[in-house]
Design a protein around this motif. Structure first.
Motif, PDB file in Angstrom:
ATOM      1  N   VAL A 121      -2.930   1.991  11.265  1.00  0.00           N
ATOM      2  CA  VAL A 121      -1.547   2.465  12.204  1.00  0.00           C
ATOM      3  C   VAL A 121      -0.758   3.676  11.650  1.00  0.00           C
ATOM      4  O   VAL A 121       0.189   3.728  10.813  1.00  0.00           O
ATOM      5  CB  VAL A 121      -0.536   1.076  11.893  1.00  0.00           C
ATOM      6  CG1 VAL A 121       0.611   1.249  12.861  1.00  0.00           C
ATOM      7  CG2 VAL A 121      -1.130  -0.087  12.026  1.00  0.00           C
ATOM      8  N   PRO A 122      -1.274   4.903  12.260  1.00  0.00           N
ATOM      9  CA  PRO A 122      -0.954   6.180  11.767  1.00  0.00           C
ATOM     10  C   PRO A 122       0.604   6.578  11.901  1.00  0.00           C
ATOM     11  O   PRO A 122       1.017   7.390  11.308  1.00  0.00           O
ATOM     12  CB  PRO A 122      -1.964   7.395  12.394  1.00  0.00           C
ATOM     13  CG  PRO A 122      -2.414   6.213  13.580  1.00  0.00           C
ATOM     14  CD  PRO A 122      -2.503   4.976  13.352  1.00  0.00           C
ATOM     15  N   THR A 123       1.261   5.733  12.770  1.00  0.00           N
ATOM     16  CA  THR A 123       2.698   5.915  13.002  1.00  0.00           C
ATOM     17  C   THR A 123       3.740   5.433  11.857  1.00  0.00           C
ATOM     18  O   THR A 123       4.689   5.469  11.890  1.00  0.00           O
ATOM     19  CB  THR A 123       3.029   5.253  14.204  1.00  0.00           C
ATOM     20  OG1 THR A 123       2.906   3.911  14.430  1.00  0.00           O
ATOM     21  CG2 THR A 123       2.384   5.943  15.639  1.00  0.00           C
ATOM     22  N   ILE A 124       2.957   4.702  10.826  1.00  0.00           N
ATOM     23  CA  ILE A 124       3.722   4.197   9.911  1.00  0.00           C
ATOM     24  C   ILE A 124       3.422   4.863   8.456  1.00  0.00           C
ATOM     25  O   ILE A 124       2.378   4.924   8.226  1.00  0.00           O
ATOM     26  CB  ILE A 124       3.501   2.493   9.860  1.00  0.00           C
ATOM     27  CG1 ILE A 124       2.245   2.155   9.505  1.00  0.00           C
ATOM     28  CG2 ILE A 124       4.242   1.886  11.060  1.00  0.00           C
ATOM     29  CD1 ILE A 124       2.378   0.625   8.981  1.00  0.00           C
ATOM     30  N   ALA A 125       4.230   4.639   7.532  1.00  0.00           N
ATOM     31  CA  ALA A 125       4.087   5.029   6.233  1.00  0.00           C
ATOM     32  C   ALA A 125       3.490   3.859   5.575  1.00  0.00           C
ATOM     33  O   ALA A 125       3.638   2.749   6.155  1.00  0.00           O
ATOM     34  CB  ALA A 125       5.389   5.341   5.357  1.00  0.00           C
ATOM     35  N   PRO A 126       2.751   3.942   4.519  1.00  0.00           N
ATOM     36  CA  PRO A 126       2.017   3.059   3.663  1.00  0.00           C
ATOM     37  C   PRO A 126       2.982   1.956   3.242  1.00  0.00           C
ATOM     38  O   PRO A 126       3.749   2.245   2.559  1.00  0.00           O
ATOM     39  CB  PRO A 126       1.478   3.714   2.413  1.00  0.00           C
ATOM     40  CG  PRO A 126       1.141   5.113   2.755  1.00  0.00           C
ATOM     41  CD  PRO A 126       2.561   5.407   3.801  1.00  0.00           C
ATOM     42  N   PRO A 127       3.003   0.688   3.763  1.00  0.00           N
ATOM     43  CA  PRO A 127       3.868  -0.583   3.404  1.00  0.00           C
ATOM     44  C   PRO A 127       3.269  -1.019   2.117  1.00  0.00           C
ATOM     45  O   PRO A 127       2.489  -0.835   1.476  1.00  0.00           O
ATOM     46  CB  PRO A 127       3.587  -1.536   4.540  1.00  0.00           C
ATOM     47  CG  PRO A 127       2.428  -1.175   4.917  1.00  0.00           C
ATOM     48  CD  PRO A 127       1.660   0.127   4.788  1.00  0.00           C
ATOM     49  N   MET A 128       4.376  -1.440   1.405  1.00  0.00           N
ATOM     50  CA  MET A 128       4.204  -2.037   0.068  1.00  0.00           C
ATOM     51  C   MET A 128       3.760  -3.505   0.257  1.00  0.00           C
ATOM     52  O   MET A 128       3.992  -4.207   1.212  1.00  0.00           O
ATOM     53  CB  MET A 128       5.549  -2.303  -0.693  1.00  0.00           C
ATOM     54  CG  MET A 128       5.493  -2.715  -1.843  1.00  0.00           C
ATOM     55  SD  MET A 128       4.217  -1.598  -3.056  1.00  0.00           S
ATOM     56  CE  MET A 128       4.300  -2.186  -4.569  1.00  0.00           C
ATOM     57  N   PHE A 129       2.692  -3.974  -0.363  1.00  0.00           N
ATOM     58  CA  PHE A 129       2.007  -4.973  -0.532  1.00  0.00           C
ATOM     59  C   PHE A 129       2.301  -5.996  -1.604  1.00  0.00           C
ATOM     60  O   PHE A 129       2.133  -5.400  -2.749  1.00  0.00           O
ATOM     61  CB  PHE A 129       0.493  -5.197  -0.275  1.00  0.00           C
ATOM     62  CG  PHE A 129       0.224  -4.924   0.901  1.00  0.00           C
ATOM     63  CD1 PHE A 129      -0.784  -5.888   1.652  1.00  0.00           C
ATOM     64  CD2 PHE A 129       0.249  -3.829   1.661  1.00  0.00           C
ATOM     65  CE1 PHE A 129      -1.243  -6.082   2.985  1.00  0.00           C
ATOM     66  CE2 PHE A 129      -0.224  -3.571   2.842  1.00  0.00           C
ATOM     67  CZ  PHE A 129      -0.792  -4.585   3.684  1.00  0.00           C
ATOM     68  N   THR A 130       3.205  -7.207  -1.602  1.00  0.00           N
ATOM     69  CA  THR A 130       3.241  -8.044  -2.885  1.00  0.00           C
ATOM     70  C   THR A 130       1.806  -8.735  -2.963  1.00  0.00           C
ATOM     71  O   THR A 130       1.004  -8.499  -2.180  1.00  0.00           O
ATOM     72  CB  THR A 130       4.129  -9.033  -2.612  1.00  0.00           C
ATOM     73  OG1 THR A 130       3.817  -9.650  -1.340  1.00  0.00           O
ATOM     74  CG2 THR A 130       5.657  -8.582  -2.268  1.00  0.00           C
TER      75      THR A 130
END
Length: 154
Positions: A121-130
């Motif tokens: 999903v190149p439109t988003i910054a890397p999300p944080m994963f718990t």
């Protein structure tokens, strides 16, 4: 097609090596709870599961696999914490193109899971994963772009 990205469950802090860190009981139960919540959203029929060789990822897969219909599971050396997201993206894209997979699950680690999500999903910054976090991406192999549909946190 759907790409699912899951971070392993909570792991013990101490082990002879990072690769040998085992899941805690909480890590196992959280992973099962997240997978159950995912099943309610359609996370249940997997063409291919790629799992990191690290013990905690393998144990996460073992904990959640009874909840899923999975055609094939494989250990993937490229999805350790030190994996290169662009290489994994290319590998998964090629696998899906050749094998016509509709659903792929990757069970991996920080920081790779966040970077992988951004590759698909190149439109988003890397999300944080718990720990035990699970994301679902609707991915178009022709345009090589996806949309983050949901992200479950424990």
């Amino acid at each position: 097609m759907k790409i699912y990205i899951m971070r392993h469950g909570e792991a013990e802090n101490l082990a002879p090596t990072d690769a040998e860190r085992a899941l805690t009981e909480r890590g196992r139960s959280d992973s099962i709870s997240v997978a159950e919540a995912g099943v309610k959203k359609g996370f249940n029929d997997i063409d291919l599961a790629l799992v990191s060789p690290y013990l905690r990822a393998q144990q996460t897969w073992q904990a959640i696999s009874p909840l899923l219909q999975c055609a094939k599971q494989s250990t993937c050396e490229d999805i350790t914490p030190y994996g290169e997201s662009s290489d994994v993206f290319e590998y998964v894209s090629a696998l899906c193109e050749v094998n016509k997979f509709d659903t792929v699950l990757l069970v991996s680690h920080l920081p790779l899971v966040g970077f992988l999500t951004s590759e698909f999903v190149p439109t988003i910054a890397p999300p944080m994963f718990t720990t035990s976090g699970l994301a679902c991406i609707e991915f178009n192999p022709e345009t090589r772009k996806g949309e983050l549909l949901w992200h479950i946190h424990r």
